[in-house]
Design a protein around this motif. Sequence first.
Motif, PDB file in Angstrom:
ATOM      1  N   PRO A 314       0.667  -1.208  -0.040  1.00 54.29           N
ATOM      2  CA  PRO A 314      -0.027   0.081   0.049  1.00 54.29           C
ATOM      3  C   PRO A 314       0.955   1.186  -0.094  1.00 54.29           C
ATOM      4  CG  PRO A 314      -0.758  -1.568   1.807  1.00 54.29           C
ATOM      5  CD  PRO A 314       0.552  -2.107   1.255  1.00 54.29           C
ATOM      6  N   GLN A 315       0.561   2.166  -0.857  1.00 51.33           N
ATOM      7  CA  GLN A 315       1.126   3.507  -0.955  1.00 51.33           C
ATOM      8  C   GLN A 315       0.525   4.526   0.039  1.00 51.33           C
ATOM      9  OE1 GLN A 315       4.068   3.605  -3.095  1.00 51.33           O
ATOM     10  NE2 GLN A 315       3.518   1.345  -2.918  1.00 51.33           N
ATOM     11  N   ASP A 316      -0.648   4.275   0.684  1.00 51.20           N
ATOM     12  CA  ASP A 316      -0.911   5.340   1.456  1.00 51.20           C
ATOM     13  C   ASP A 316      -0.193   5.353   2.947  1.00 51.20           C
ATOM     14  OD1 ASP A 316      -2.238   6.725   3.235  1.00 51.20           O
ATOM     15  OD2 ASP A 316      -4.134   5.709   3.169  1.00 51.20           O
ATOM     16  N   THR A 317       0.546   6.289   3.352  1.00 54.63           N
ATOM     17  CA  THR A 317       1.643   6.415   4.337  1.00 54.63           C
ATOM     18  C   THR A 317       0.722   6.327   5.672  1.00 54.63           C
ATOM     19  OG1 THR A 317       1.107   8.987   4.478  1.00 54.63           O
ATOM     20  CG2 THR A 317       2.995   7.978   2.946  1.00 54.63           C
ATOM     21  N   SER A 318      -0.824   6.532   5.723  1.00 52.57           N
ATOM     22  CA  SER A 318      -1.496   6.311   7.008  1.00 52.57           C
ATOM     23  C   SER A 318      -1.607   4.760   7.074  1.00 52.57           C
ATOM     24  CB  SER A 318      -2.675   7.112   6.697  1.00 52.57           C
ATOM     25  OG  SER A 318      -3.645   6.661   5.900  1.00 52.57           O
ATOM     26  N   ASN A 319      -1.519   4.024   6.263  1.00 51.55           N
ATOM     27  CA  ASN A 319      -1.793   2.639   6.267  1.00 51.55           C
ATOM     28  C   ASN A 319      -0.706   1.814   7.313  1.00 51.55           C
ATOM     29  OD1 ASN A 319      -1.687  -0.316   5.736  1.00 51.55           O
ATOM     30  ND2 ASN A 319      -3.028   0.119   4.049  1.00 51.55           N
ATOM     31  N   ASP A 320      -1.135   0.958   8.201  1.00 48.93           N
ATOM     32  CA  ASP A 320      -0.243   0.434   9.366  1.00 48.93           C
ATOM     33  C   ASP A 320       0.302  -0.851   8.679  1.00 48.93           C
ATOM     34  OD1 ASP A 320      -2.154  -1.061   9.309  1.00 48.93           O
ATOM     35  OD2 ASP A 320      -2.718  -0.958  11.371  1.00 48.93           O
ATOM     36  N   LEU A 321      -0.177  -1.290   7.391  1.00 51.93           N
ATOM     37  CA  LEU A 321       0.217  -2.390   6.730  1.00 51.93           C
ATOM     38  C   LEU A 321      -0.025  -3.842   7.357  1.00 51.93           C
ATOM     39  CD1 LEU A 321       4.161  -1.119   5.904  1.00 51.93           C
ATOM     40  CD2 LEU A 321       1.954  -1.071   4.488  1.00 51.93           C
ATOM     41  N   MET A 322      -0.889  -3.605   8.547  1.00 48.74           N
ATOM     42  CA  MET A 322      -1.138  -4.903   9.316  1.00 48.74           C
ATOM     43  C   MET A 322      -1.611  -5.969   8.330  1.00 48.74           C
ATOM     44  SD  MET A 322      -0.013  -4.752  12.414  1.00 48.74           S
ATOM     45  CE  MET A 322       1.418  -3.935  11.679  1.00 48.74           C
ATOM     46  N   GLU A 323      -2.761  -5.637   7.570  1.00 44.02           N
ATOM     47  CA  GLU A 323      -3.366  -6.350   6.538  1.00 44.02           C
ATOM     48  C   GLU A 323      -2.296  -6.808   5.478  1.00 44.02           C
ATOM     49  OE1 GLU A 323      -6.798  -4.904   4.894  1.00 44.02           O
ATOM     50  OE2 GLU A 323      -7.992  -4.447   6.721  1.00 44.02           O
ATOM     51  N   TRP A 324      -1.489  -5.879   5.062  1.00 46.15           N
ATOM     52  CA  TRP A 324      -0.514  -6.592   3.921  1.00 46.15           C
ATOM     53  C   TRP A 324       0.532  -7.616   4.756  1.00 46.15           C
ATOM     54  CZ3 TRP A 324       4.719  -6.656   3.687  1.00 46.15           C
ATOM     55  CH2 TRP A 324       5.418  -6.786   2.480  1.00 46.15           C
ATOM     56  N   PHE A 325       0.847  -7.660   6.014  1.00 42.47           N
ATOM     57  CA  PHE A 325       1.570  -8.504   6.590  1.00 42.47           C
ATOM     58  C   PHE A 325       0.805  -9.895   6.456  1.00 42.47           C
ATOM     59  CE2 PHE A 325       4.433  -5.121   8.072  1.00 42.47           C
ATOM     60  CZ  PHE A 325       5.654  -5.527   7.423  1.00 42.47           C
ATOM     61  N   ASP A 326      -0.489  -9.545   6.990  1.00 46.26           N
ATOM     62  CA  ASP A 326      -1.286 -10.953   6.993  1.00 46.26           C
ATOM     63  C   ASP A 326      -1.343 -11.525   5.633  1.00 46.26           C
ATOM     64  OD1 ASP A 326      -1.664 -10.498   9.889  1.00 46.26           O
ATOM     65  OD2 ASP A 326      -3.803  -9.497   9.404  1.00 46.26           O
ATOM     66  N   ASP A 327      -1.614 -10.732   4.563  1.00 44.21           N
ATOM     67  CA  ASP A 327      -1.697 -11.255   3.122  1.00 44.21           C
ATOM     68  C   ASP A 327      -0.532 -11.842   2.880  1.00 44.21           C
ATOM     69  OD1 ASP A 327      -4.319 -10.445   3.267  1.00 44.21           O
ATOM     70  OD2 ASP A 327      -3.734  -8.535   2.101  1.00 44.21           O
TER      71      ASP A 327
END
Length: 866
Positions: A314-327
Amino acid sequence: MLLSLLHRRHHHHLHRPCLMLLHHFHNHHNQSKPLSTLTIPLSHPTYMVWSSNTSLGKTLVSTGLSSSFLLSPSSSSSNTKKFLYLKPLQTGFPLDSDSRFLFKKLCSLSLRRNLPLFSSHSILLSSLPAAKSFAPNRFSFNTSQGMCELGFYEERRVLEEEKVAPALVSETLYAWEGALSPHLAAEREGGMVSNSEVVKKVERRLREGLFEGSVERGTLDGFCVVEPAGGVASPGPSGTLQCDLYRPLRFPGILVGDGRLGGISGTISAYESLQLRGYDVVAIVIEDHGLENELPLMSYLHNRVPVLVVPPIPQDTSNDLMEWFDDSHNVFNSLKDIMLEAYLKRIQRFNEMSKRAGDVFWWPFTQHKLVPPSTITVIDSRCGENFSVYKVQNKEYITQQFDACASWWTQGPDATLQTELARDMGYAAARFGHVMFPENVYEPALECAELLLDGVGKGWASRVYFSDNGSTAIEIALKMAFRKFCSDHGIFLELLKNNSAERCIELMVLALKGSYHGDTLGAMEAQAPSSYTGFLQQPWYTGRGLFLDPPTVCMHNGEWTLSLPEVFHSETLKLEDITFRSRDEIFLKSRDKSNLAGLYSSYISQQLSQHSRLSGIKQIGALIIEPVIQGAGGMHMVDPLFQRMLVNECRHCKIPVIFDEVFTGFWRLGVEAAAELLGCVPEIACFAKLMTGGIIPLAATLATDAVFHSFTGDTKLKALLHGHSYSAHAMGCTAAAKSIRWFKDPMINLNIISEKSQKMFLRELWDAEVVQQISSHPSVSRVVTLGTLFVLELQADGCDAGYASLYASSLVQMLREDGIYTRPLGNVIYFMCGPCTSPEFCSQQLIKLYTRLEEFTQVKREMKIN
């Protein structure tokens, strides 16, 4: 234990701030200063996380790996797992901190997955501007520039009811404020750090970081990643590329590639840069940008290295990336499994290699019955002049050993030249493969030949005859010399008139006792009887030569003295004829007018005349000598005056002169060609070993124009009918051209001293005071130092002396334990460094030797008493 230890560190760092300046100077000398011996634990996997460029997600991959290792309940029933993340170099600090990013994200992931975790985060050293930005009230600029101890530490516990939790240790070792390449940030902020400091800090933190707690050795409960700054070829603080900076450690790695448009090229370039330097890459990870870059990458790699794809970041800087790490969790689990499997296979290979080698190898110059599997050295790699050796002593580890044999007298490159040679040879292999040499010309061979004639052959040689190794070069030289002798003495004309004349003469050589010129049949015939030529080794050996006993020079009790065979004992000799105030006196041309020079000349002339009268059809057709140092014969230094008189007498008799410089050439003895030390030149000379930097076999026989023309004629039968399939192979000639230039470039090789007369030589590499101390030791009978060579002969008698002696075995073992790999010639121990080796490094090795010599002497003394 782990928690209490970390808690004590927490209080120490938070409540006792300190500022300790460490000054560094950015210059070539600093970057080339010798590394102390590295010891790298292998009890747990350690990997580099490389990237083909900056901003491709190295730290995300490191975080995903730490999550997979620490936060996957199914991976282990134990909660004693520990993950060490090291960020050696961080720029843009404190706004940017990869170690803090990983620390925070893993804590968030442990909360999200409701799993226990103990995590700590440290910043060890920073530049003053970075320290001021980070803690303005603690640091001021009212002090000189340098790196300072930042002393920052924080920790966090998740689900504290758990008595034991997996542990994360996340550390930055060096930090700078500027968001720049480390070399620019270090230069602008006055925070210079040498290569050796970075490497030693990584090594030390690796050993301490995994073993400070309750993690058991020999388990898979520990894991470490080291994440460089930027891309594979981004410069470190000194300006050295990071792929070169970390090469002494040679950690296996994963490569974070580029999934964007143009990323295939960048990823392949990064992978090849790592391969070129001898790194093992076990996996490539790229981000999915919808371009399927993984397909051409897998095709290029022929599936040798797995390519894994993570979801788009995700390029949105406010995204905490938790879902990305799960995926991405399954991808990182697969990556972790690949890395663990590669680690286990590597350890298995190491543990099996000694046994497998003992079952299939037939080592040269080795009595296998005297080599138990436990004494076989398992070499993982080489970096510059050091082996990386695998050992097991309660735990597995890689340690460095100085290759004091220079891999049997061939090696010269430092780590930088090693990489340069690998790159240039790769280019030559890709461009030429191999092409046959006769009647052809190609750039590497032409360049190499011209460099040889302008260097070691300058002023006398006009032709270069390429071959594959030193012994073959000698065979060629003998054929050249014998043809020249026959031509000069009219024998060749007789042969052309009457073929039966071939049986009318038998050509011999004039050579020295203790000489060694190779293992092929002709080369062995040109050397005096020895351990190498006896019936057990060479039933065909007859010794076709007149072999003279040479006078030798050595240091004993701090004084250079001449040892004369009995035939030279004379009342006319004075003390100054046989003792020298310095080694340089031995080589003075003014000795040519001494009484000793007259004795030498008379003796040689007498021997030649006597042989000519008594031998009938046997004629001396060549003189062959190893200039100054006889290598395999025991590392004896022959009196250069004697060898000079030999050359003079043979010239008078029109006997061609061969210099065997296979061992002595290319700075081995402190000058480019040992002929410079003798003060005379040959008609023919042989070179090999150091000619290519020791990285690949190649030899050359140089000859004068007169020698060459003795083979010219109207029939091919008069040509020199000798050669081999790989004559002047492009890779060898390329390596030779690079090495020849490298060793004598004073801008690169800081050991080179150039005089106004344009003569060049190496500065003294072996500390004179330590050398004198060793020569005065009661266990030492003689010492020789010259150029890159240090020789010590142990005092021994009877079966304890000579080539077959095992007398030095215990001392050799002690030295190997001290990080010096040496292989003796019986009771003779020698150290051989490269032309670029620093005197400081050489002194370190001599001090180790002297210390062990004391211990060796004590053990031998006690054995005699008992």
